[in-house]
Structures are given as C-alpha cells and as structure tokens.
Design a protein around this motif. Structure first.
Motif, PDB file in Angstrom:
ATOM      1  N   VAL A  82       0.837  -1.208   0.000  1.00 33.62           N
ATOM      2  CA  VAL A  82       0.000   0.000   0.000  1.00 33.62           C
ATOM      3  C   VAL A  82       0.873   1.259   0.000  1.00 33.62           C
ATOM      4  N   ILE A  83       1.857   1.262   0.887  1.00 29.93           N
ATOM      5  CA  ILE A  83       2.650   2.480   1.049  1.00 29.93           C
ATOM      6  C   ILE A  83       3.568   2.689  -0.150  1.00 29.93           C
ATOM      7  N   SER A  84       4.247   1.635  -0.587  1.00 29.08           N
ATOM      8  CA  SER A  84       5.160   1.864  -1.712  1.00 29.08           C
ATOM      9  C   SER A  84       4.388   2.225  -2.971  1.00 29.08           C
ATOM     10  N   PRO A 103      12.532  -4.962  -0.484  1.00 26.44           N
ATOM     11  CA  PRO A 103      11.114  -4.968  -0.149  1.00 26.44           C
ATOM     12  C   PRO A 103      10.423  -3.619  -0.303  1.00 26.44           C
ATOM     13  N   ASN A 104      11.109  -2.509  -0.023  1.00 25.55           N
ATOM     14  CA  ASN A 104      10.371  -1.251  -0.194  1.00 25.55           C
ATOM     15  C   ASN A 104      11.245  -0.003  -0.345  1.00 25.55           C
ATOM     16  N   ASP A 105      12.297  -0.126  -1.136  1.00 27.81           N
ATOM     17  CA  ASP A 105      13.047   1.083  -1.507  1.00 27.81           C
ATOM     18  C   ASP A 105      12.375   1.685  -2.731  1.00 27.81           C
ATOM     19  N   ILE A 106      12.356   2.992  -2.773  1.00 24.42           N
ATOM     20  CA  ILE A 106      11.782   3.656  -3.942  1.00 24.42           C
ATOM     21  C   ILE A 106      12.946   4.181  -4.791  1.00 24.42           C
ATOM     22  N   ILE A 113      15.420   7.241  -4.123  1.00 22.68           N
ATOM     23  CA  ILE A 113      14.817   8.552  -3.851  1.00 22.68           C
ATOM     24  C   ILE A 113      14.009   8.519  -2.554  1.00 22.68           C
ATOM     25  N   GLY A 114      13.643   7.334  -2.120  1.00 26.80           N
ATOM     26  CA  GLY A 114      12.835   7.270  -0.910  1.00 26.80           C
ATOM     27  C   GLY A 114      12.928   5.926  -0.222  1.00 26.80           C
ATOM     28  N   GLY A 115      12.588   5.942   1.050  1.00 30.83           N
ATOM     29  CA  GLY A 115      12.608   4.702   1.826  1.00 30.83           C
ATOM     30  C   GLY A 115      11.427   4.666   2.779  1.00 30.83           C
ATOM     31  N   ILE A 116      11.087   3.465   3.184  1.00 29.18           N
ATOM     32  CA  ILE A 116       9.903   3.254   4.024  1.00 29.18           C
ATOM     33  C   ILE A 116      10.299   2.362   5.201  1.00 29.18           C
ATOM     34  N   LEU A 117       9.867   2.740   6.369  1.00 29.93           N
ATOM     35  CA  LEU A 117      10.162   1.937   7.558  1.00 29.93           C
ATOM     36  C   LEU A 117       8.861   1.773   8.341  1.00 29.93           C
ATOM     37  N   GLN A 195       3.935  -5.048 -11.121  1.00 29.66           N
ATOM     38  CA  GLN A 195       4.255  -4.214 -12.296  1.00 29.66           C
ATOM     39  C   GLN A 195       5.336  -3.187 -11.990  1.00 29.66           C
ATOM     40  N   LYS A 196       5.364  -2.745 -10.750  1.00 29.76           N
ATOM     41  CA  LYS A 196       6.321  -1.688 -10.371  1.00 29.76           C
ATOM     42  C   LYS A 196       7.584  -2.239  -9.715  1.00 29.76           C
ATOM     43  N   LEU A 197       7.636  -3.550  -9.602  1.00 33.15           N
ATOM     44  CA  LEU A 197       8.766  -4.169  -8.915  1.00 33.15           C
ATOM     45  C   LEU A 197       9.976  -4.220  -9.837  1.00 33.15           C
ATOM     46  N   LEU A 198      11.067  -3.644  -9.368  1.00 32.95           N
ATOM     47  CA  LEU A 198      12.293  -3.620 -10.169  1.00 32.95           C
ATOM     48  C   LEU A 198      12.716  -5.047 -10.517  1.00 32.95           C
ATOM     49  N   GLY A 199      12.886  -5.306 -11.796  1.00 28.84           N
ATOM     50  CA  GLY A 199      13.384  -6.616 -12.219  1.00 28.84           C
ATOM     51  C   GLY A 199      12.330  -7.688 -12.361  1.00 28.84           C
TER      52      GLY A 199
END
Ligand code: BTN
Length: 248
Positions: A82-84, A103-106, A113-117, A195-199
């Motif tokens: 949800v957050i990413s 798992p959730n680096d942007i 450019i962004g990170g989530i914790l 779809q947005k997952l790198l690789g």
C-alpha cells in the motif's frame, strides 16, 4: 476512520518521527491517519539499523499512524505494498519510471529517492498499530559522498517543489491505496506491486550466501518473500536479507 493526513503534527526538530509517534501511542490513542512531520530528524531511522540522513527542511520525513485491525499479523506486507504503491502513484505526477526495489526502496533508475520503515504492533489476532515512516528526497541537491546511490526529485526535475504540496499528494495517494486494502482489493495491489517491482520477470544478478547468482523475479508471496527462479531450479522464496539485488 479518518483520511490519511486529516491531522498534521508539524515539528521543527525531533529525534525521529517514528519514535515520536511511538511515544504518542504510549501516552494514549492516536487517530488513524495522523501524520507527524519534521523539518529535521536528529536520529532518523532507516532499515537494518541504518540512519536516515536528510538535510533540514529540504525533504519529506514523516510518519503516519494507522490502525489496520482488519489485518492478521502475518499479512503485514500488504501495508508495504500500500505504502510503496502510494509513494509511486504520487511520484507519477512528477516523474516517469519510478520503481520499487524489494522490499520497499523507492528508486528512480538505479538511485534511491525514498525509503519506508514500518513498525507494527500486534494485539491478539490483529495489527493494532502501524507506524509508517517515509523519507522522500525532494529538494536536496548535495548528499554525503558515502550515499552514492541517493537522488532527489530536484536532481531529476531540475526544479524545486513545495514540500507541503508534495506531502498532500502523497497522503492522498496513500489514502487511495489504503482504501483498496480496506476494500479487500488485494489482487489489484498485488498486480500493481508486481508491475512496479524492479526486475519483475527479468533475468537479474543477485547475491545469495555470498555467491553471485542469476535469477528471475516471479513476484512476492503473501508473506512478502521475494520469489525467484534460478536456472534449472524450482521457485525459491527469500525473506529480507536472505538475498541481495545487484543493481548493475
Ligand atoms: C530506509 O532505510 O529505506 C527507510 C527510511 C525511512 C526514513 C523515514 S524518515 C521518517 C521516518 N522517521 C524515521 O526515523 N525514519 C522514517
């Protein structure tokens, strides 16, 4: 249940907005959707015990308090999705091609450019609280030389942004994705996340147990593990830290 960002607590300086939220929750109830925002964090926390460095007043560093009581403990990765995805949706207003590095680096390109914790608190059979910390680099132009992979929106757009406007967009986008979760629209979240997952579905290099190894990302399972197929092997599920992506 209030919309994400119905209340903003604006701080000049704090150790960490996540810790501030934790202290608020220890003292009493905090309404879902409350956002705690700081111009500067003296002890900003990143993943894996790293620090989160962010120049004063130049970026977004904030935490959202959620009460996802409808989720059982094992399903907390749905919140990461949800957050990413919310962060990516809001970035789409400014730039193309942002991705999620599991798992959730942007990322934009190969730069972060962004990170989530996210810190959760379980009570009984449900998630009582999630403190969702988000750091998004917006107007910072110079980073510590050790942060070779860091970038910001201004470095991509060559134009400064108004932080409060970017924050409101971000909160609205997260609210929209959180509604999808509350409405049990998990399939949509899953396919958008993939779809947005790198690789995703691409052959890439990884490091597992110190060895470089080729694999194709098949997705993420319901527990948030990365599903990878290595040549000639059945699909393997990796937990955080069991596998490392190589960005080049
Ligand atoms: C990461 O390492 O990628 C996660 C970074 C999370 C940083 C944010 S900034 C606001 C919130 N408060 C913290 O102390 N950390 C998170």
């Amino acid at each position: 249940m209030g919309k994400v960002g119905h209340t903003f607590i604006d701080l000049e300086e704090v150790d960490s907005t996540n810790l501030y939220a934790e202290r608020m929750l220890q003292k009493g109830s905090v309404a879902e959707g409350t956002v705690i925002l700081a111009k500067f964090q003296t002890a900003g926390m990143g993943q894996d015990d790293h620090q989160w460095e962010s120049a004063s007043g130049q970026n977004l560093t904030f935490s959202i308090v959620l009460h996802p009581r409808f989720l059982p403990p094992g399903r907390q990765f749905l919140l990461n999705k949800v957050i990413s995805l919310g962060v990516l949706d809001s970035l789409a207003d400014y730039v193309e091609g942002a991705t999620i590095k599991w798992p959730n680096d942007i990322l934009i390109g190969s730069k972060k450019i962004g990170g989530i914790l996210i810190r959760i608190n379980v009570e009984g059979e449900s998630l009582e609280t999630a403190i969702v910390g988000i750091g998004l680099n917006v107007n910072q132009t110079k980073f510590d030389p050790s942060l070779t992979q860091a970038t910001s929106l201004v470095q991509v757009l060559h134009q400064e942004l108004k932080l409060k406007e970017a924050l409101i967009l971000l909160c609205n986008a997260i609210d929209m994705r959180y509604s999808q979760l509350k409405n049990n629209n998990n399939e949509q979240l899953k396919s958008d996340f993939h779809q947005k997952l790198l690789g995703y579905k691409l052959e890439r290099k990884f490091v597992v147990d110190g060895q470089q190894i080729i694999g194709i990302i098949e997705g993420v399972d319901e527990f948030g593990r990365l599903l990878v197929i290595h040549p000639g092997e059945p699909v393997k599920a990796y937990a955080h830290k069991e596998i490392e992506y190589l960005l080049s």
